[in-house]
Design an enzyme around this catalytic site. Sequence first.
Site, PDB file in Angstrom:
ATOM      1  N   HIS A 136       0.823  -1.209   0.000  1.00  0.00           N
ATOM      2  CA  HIS A 136       0.000   0.000   0.000  1.00  0.00           C
ATOM      3  C   HIS A 136       0.859   1.263   0.000  1.00  0.00           C
ATOM      4  O   HIS A 136       2.061   1.218   0.308  1.00  0.00           O
ATOM      5  CB  HIS A 136      -0.920   0.003   1.221  1.00  0.00           C
ATOM      6  N   GLU A 169      -2.230  -7.271   7.812  1.00  0.00           N
ATOM      7  CA  GLU A 169      -0.865  -7.199   8.340  1.00  0.00           C
ATOM      8  C   GLU A 169      -0.759  -7.951   9.667  1.00  0.00           C
ATOM      9  O   GLU A 169      -1.766  -8.280  10.310  1.00  0.00           O
ATOM     10  CB  GLU A 169      -0.482  -5.720   8.526  1.00  0.00           C
TER      11      GLU A 169
END
Length: 384
Positions: free
Chosen positions: A184, A258
């Site tokens: 990202h 994550e």
Amino acid sequence: MTTAEHVIIYADGGSRGNPGVAGSGTVVYAADGRTVLRDIVYVVGKKATNNVAEYHGMLRGLEAARDLGARRVEMFMDSKLVVEQMSGRWKIKHPDMQALALEARRIAESFDSVSYTWVPRARNAAADALSNQAMDAAAAGADPGIVGETVADTPASAAGSQVGSPAHWAGATSRPTRFVLLRHGQTAMSAAKQYSGHSDPELTDLGHEQARAAARALRERGDIDVIVSSPLTRCRQTAAAVAEELGLEVEIIDTLIEQDFGAWEGKTFEEAHALNPQQHDEWLADPSIAPPGGESLQKLHSRIRNTRRELQQRYEGQTVLVVSHVSPIKSFVRQTIDAGPHVVARMFLDLASLSVVEFFGDAGARVGSCLRVFNDTAHLRSSR
């Protein structure tokens, strides 16, 4: 040799530089639209345009149809220009394309019927992927001509061998499942170098810019079939930029989230270390140890491995864009190179970087996976 009365052809071409190194890809299907009769990877040359390359993709398809004894041909391309020109609705002004169109029409005279239909790029992914292989081969120095071809009824030991493709040395007879791994873009927490696991910050202005730059690079690459993303906002926003550019939907997969950093969430490395230096050092040294209230690297690797296997099974032979975070992406790479946890600390991933890994599904492959690209940030130069 296989013959077919009716064939369906998907063709594409591309150039890096326009003009630049150019190649085309062509897939010839039987009338059912699923059975592949020919895959053709063709190097156009070192200095040709996108449009010329697209004409070559079409020509290779028509030649293959003729060799197969076809009487009816349906041609599908994502080049509006070639489709309209070959359908006789647009004039052909470029002399190189005039010559290629004339050659195509001569071949087409041998068929009972030929149709040319435009399709969006997302529906032409297989031919697009082959054209990228051709451009890779051209950039590596291959001469103009067919550098890779899979022919129906070809012995399995020879099928699918292509110049510039790991399938050749891996012993694979089918296309690998390719994962394009996109981290990202920037958030306020990444800019502050804080542990950002299950926290859910949005992209900064720079982060949005990075996401758009990655999206443009992926559009030029042109071989993405599917987009999957972590559920967190920073990944959703990055994936949305790519989806808008490619005209694809985004599938959210919760297990691509994550690592959970627990009590260290929002802390910098130094701050987390100061809380309990011994515990922090032990966590860094031992993948089975989790942060206080968090998730161990070992546990993360297990869930990402399971996710990769599931995606590989669902999208076998396709190219999947995975928009995720540092730890999951490192896990994909670790699986690819079949390495232990020690390699994780020796990898660095930039924001909005691209990595590419491939996994071969056939049991007979000598090598099951291949790392193609790691931490590519060339597309971000204009965003810095």
